[in-house]
Design an enzyme around this catalytic site. Structure first.
Site, PDB file in Angstrom:
ATOM      1  N   SER A  45      62.434 -36.257 -18.857  1.00 27.67           N
ATOM      2  CA  SER A  45      61.341 -35.405 -18.389  1.00 27.67           C
ATOM      3  C   SER A  45      60.058 -36.224 -18.483  1.00 27.67           C
ATOM      4  O   SER A  45      60.034 -37.276 -19.142  1.00 27.67           O
ATOM      5  CB  SER A  45      61.237 -34.190 -19.318  1.00 27.67           C
ATOM      6  OG  SER A  45      60.018 -33.507 -19.152  1.00 27.67           O
ATOM      7  N   TYR A  55      61.576 -30.184 -27.841  1.00 22.46           N
ATOM      8  CA  TYR A  55      61.855 -30.716 -26.499  1.00 22.46           C
ATOM      9  C   TYR A  55      61.315 -32.138 -26.360  1.00 22.46           C
ATOM     10  O   TYR A  55      62.020 -33.052 -25.900  1.00 22.46           O
ATOM     11  CB  TYR A  55      61.216 -29.778 -25.462  1.00 22.46           C
ATOM     12  CG  TYR A  55      61.600 -30.049 -24.028  1.00 22.46           C
ATOM     13  CD1 TYR A  55      62.760 -29.496 -23.491  1.00 22.46           C
ATOM     14  CD2 TYR A  55      60.795 -30.829 -23.206  1.00 22.46           C
ATOM     15  CE1 TYR A  55      63.105 -29.721 -22.172  1.00 22.46           C
ATOM     16  CE2 TYR A  55      61.133 -31.059 -21.881  1.00 22.46           C
ATOM     17  CZ  TYR A  55      62.283 -30.503 -21.362  1.00 22.46           C
ATOM     18  OH  TYR A  55      62.618 -30.730 -20.052  1.00 22.46           O
TER      19      TYR A  55
HETATM   20  N1  LIG Z   1      62.982 -27.525 -14.827  1.00 28.27           N
HETATM   21  C1  LIG Z   1      62.081 -28.431 -15.183  1.00 28.27           C
HETATM   22  O1  LIG Z   1      60.889 -28.259 -14.973  1.00 28.27           O
HETATM   23  C2  LIG Z   1      62.505 -29.725 -15.807  1.00 28.27           C
HETATM   24  C3  LIG Z   1      61.574 -30.774 -15.851  1.00 28.27           C
HETATM   25  C4  LIG Z   1      61.930 -31.975 -16.443  1.00 28.27           C
HETATM   26  C5  LIG Z   1      63.201 -32.111 -16.979  1.00 28.27           C
HETATM   27  N2  LIG Z   1      64.085 -31.084 -16.921  1.00 28.27           N
HETATM   28  C6  LIG Z   1      65.397 -31.283 -17.530  1.00 28.27           C
HETATM   29  O2  LIG Z   1      66.400 -31.129 -16.548  1.00 28.27           O
HETATM   30  C7  LIG Z   1      67.578 -30.608 -17.151  1.00 28.27           C
HETATM   31  C8  LIG Z   1      68.062 -29.397 -16.384  1.00 28.27           C
HETATM   32  O3  LIG Z   1      67.062 -28.414 -16.413  1.00 28.27           O
HETATM   33  P1  LIG Z   1      67.015 -27.158 -15.411  1.00 28.27           P
HETATM   34  O4  LIG Z   1      65.599 -26.871 -15.187  1.00 28.27           O
HETATM   35  O5  LIG Z   1      67.912 -27.395 -14.246  1.00 28.27           O
HETATM   36  O6  LIG Z   1      67.590 -26.017 -16.377  1.00 28.27           O
HETATM   37  P2  LIG Z   1      68.477 -24.720 -16.084  1.00 28.27           P
HETATM   38  O7  LIG Z   1      68.121 -23.768 -17.168  1.00 28.27           O
HETATM   39  O8  LIG Z   1      68.372 -24.277 -14.671  1.00 28.27           O
HETATM   40  O9  LIG Z   1      69.953 -25.278 -16.321  1.00 28.27           O
HETATM   41  C9  LIG Z   1      70.335 -25.776 -17.573  1.00 28.27           C
HETATM   42  C10 LIG Z   1      71.833 -25.637 -17.692  1.00 28.27           C
HETATM   43  O10 LIG Z   1      72.211 -26.160 -18.979  1.00 28.27           O
HETATM   44  C11 LIG Z   1      73.191 -25.309 -19.509  1.00 28.27           C
HETATM   45  N3  LIG Z   1      73.222 -25.373 -20.971  1.00 28.27           N
HETATM   46  C12 LIG Z   1      72.250 -24.983 -21.834  1.00 28.27           C
HETATM   47  N4  LIG Z   1      72.692 -25.094 -23.091  1.00 28.27           N
HETATM   48  C13 LIG Z   1      73.959 -25.589 -23.025  1.00 28.27           C
HETATM   49  C14 LIG Z   1      74.945 -25.891 -23.996  1.00 28.27           C
HETATM   50  N5  LIG Z   1      74.748 -25.670 -25.311  1.00 28.27           N
HETATM   51  N6  LIG Z   1      76.136 -26.384 -23.575  1.00 28.27           N
HETATM   52  C15 LIG Z   1      76.375 -26.552 -22.252  1.00 28.27           C
HETATM   53  N7  LIG Z   1      75.484 -26.260 -21.287  1.00 28.27           N
HETATM   54  C16 LIG Z   1      74.289 -25.776 -21.676  1.00 28.27           C
HETATM   55  C17 LIG Z   1      72.776 -23.919 -19.055  1.00 28.27           C
HETATM   56  O11 LIG Z   1      73.865 -22.998 -19.122  1.00 28.27           O
HETATM   57  C18 LIG Z   1      72.310 -24.175 -17.637  1.00 28.27           C
HETATM   58  O12 LIG Z   1      73.342 -24.039 -16.678  1.00 28.27           O
HETATM   59  C19 LIG Z   1      67.223 -30.296 -18.616  1.00 28.27           C
HETATM   60  O13 LIG Z   1      67.657 -31.357 -19.443  1.00 28.27           O
HETATM   61  C20 LIG Z   1      65.719 -30.239 -18.594  1.00 28.27           C
HETATM   62  O14 LIG Z   1      65.152 -30.572 -19.831  1.00 28.27           O
HETATM   63  C21 LIG Z   1      63.771 -29.888 -16.344  1.00 28.27           C
END
Ligand SMILES: NC(=O)c1ccc[n+]([C@@H]2O[C@H](COP(=O)([O-])OP(=O)(O)OC[C@H]3O[C@@H](n4cnc5c(N)ncnc54)[C@H](O)[C@@H]3O)[C@@H](O)[C@H]2O)c1
Length: 248
Positions: A130, A143
C-alpha cells in the site's frame, strides 16, 4: 498483451476487491487461478466464474499454515483488513490478528511456494502492500506496521529468489474503490471529526495529486504485467499507484 497460458496463480483474498480483479485479469490472460479466502462461499463463486479452484482458508491461523506446501507459479499475497483507532485505544488482539494475516501469512505462503518455484526456475511473488507500506497515517498502527514489514519480506524474497528465476515485488496503491475502503468511512469520520461524505475528499485524497480513487482493475493490470514474462528483471521493488501521494 501479457500471456499467462500454462501458469498457475494463487490469489489470497481473491473473493473481493483487488484480489478478485487480479484473478479475473490473470484468468483472462490464460492462467489457472486458485482463489484463497476466508469467505469460502464467495471464493467458490469467483472460482466458478473463472473455471478455477477455491481454497477456504483463515490466514490468521498461522500455525496451520506452517505445514502447507504450494505448487503455484504466481503467488499473490493480497488478503488484508483494516482497523482505525489511536494507538492508546488499539486492541492488542486486533493488532496481532492484522500482523498475522498481512505479514506472517505472506511469509508462510512464500515459504510454502518457493520449493516448487525454485525447482522449475520460475516464480512470481506479488505482495499487495500500500502507500502505507511507504508512508504512515494516523490511527493505522497495525496496518502501517504490517505493510512496512511486508516491504522488507518482499525485498528479502527478491534477494534469495533471484538466482532461481523468482521475482518478488510490492504493489503500493493509494485508496482503491473496494469494500475495505467503504468499511472504514464511519470510523475515519468519527476520528477526524468530519462527515462520512467528507472522508474521501478530506482524508483519503488529501495527499494525492490526482483526486480520485484507484479502480481495482487498474491495480490488476499492474499485477498482470508484473506476473508476466516482460517483468523478469523487475524485482525487489515497490510499484506505486498512488496518484502522486509518495512524490511528496
Ligand atoms: N482498498 C484499498 O484502498 C487498498 C489500498 C492499498 C492496499 N490495499 C491492499 O489490497 C489488499 C486487498 O484489499 P481490498 O481493498 O481488495 O479488500 P477487500 O476487503 O475487498 O478484500 C479483502 C479480502 O481478504 C479476505 N480476508 C480477510 N481476512 C482474511 C483471512 N483471515 N483469511 C483469508 N482471507 C481473508 C476477505 O475475505 C476479502 O475477500 C489488502 O492487502 C489491502 O491492504 C487496499
Amino acid at each position: 498483451m501479457t500471456d499467462l497460458t500454462g501458469r498457475t496463480a494463487l490469489i489470497t483474498g481473491g473473493a473481493s476487491g483487488i484480489g478478485a480483479a487480479c484473478a479475473r485479469a490473470f484468468a483472462a490472460a490464460g492462467a489457472r487461478v486458485t482463489i484463497a479466502d476466508l469467505n469460502g462461499e464467495a471464493a467458490a463463486e469467483v472460482a466458478a466464474e473463472l473455471d478455477g479452484d477455491s481454497w477456504a482458508v483463515d490466514l490468521s491461523d498461522t500455525v496451520a499454515l506452517r505445514d502447507v506446501s504450494l505448487d503455484c507459479d504466481i503467488l499473490v499475497n493480497n488478503a488484508g483488513l483494516q482497523h482505525v483507532a489511536p494507538i492508546e485505544d488499539f486492541d492488542p488482539e486486533r493488532f496481532a490478528l492484522m500482523l498475522r494475516v498481512m505479514l506472517e501469512a505472506p511469509f508462510l505462503l512464500i515459504r510454502a511456494a518457493l520449493p516448487h518455484m525454485y525447482e522449475q526456475g520460475f516464480g512470481r511473488v506479488l505482495n499487495l502492500s500500500s502507500v502505507h507500506g511507504l508512508r504512515a497515517s494516523q490511527y493505522k498502527s497495525a496496518y502501517v506496521a504490517a505493510k512496512h514489514g511486508l516491504e522488507g519480506l518482499s525485498k528479502v524474497t527478491a534477494l534469495e529468489g533471484g538466482a532461481h528465476g523468482v521475482t518478488s515485488n510490492c504493489i503500493n496503491p493509494t485508496y482503491v474503490r473496494t469494500p475495505l475502503v467503504e468499511a472504514q468511512l464511519p470510523g475515519q469520520a468519527k476520528l477526524h471529526g468530519i462527515r462520512e461524505d467528507q472522508v474521501v475528499t478530506d482524508v483519503m485524497l488529501a495527499e494525492s495529486a490526482i483526486k480520485r480513487l484507484v479502480e481495482p482493475s487498474e491495480v490488476a493490470s499492474l499485477a498482470l504485467w508484473l506476473a508476466g514474462p516482460d517483468a523478469g528483471m523487475v524485482t525487489g521493488a515497490s510499484h506505486t499507484m498512488d496518484g502522486g501521494w509518495s512524490a511528496r
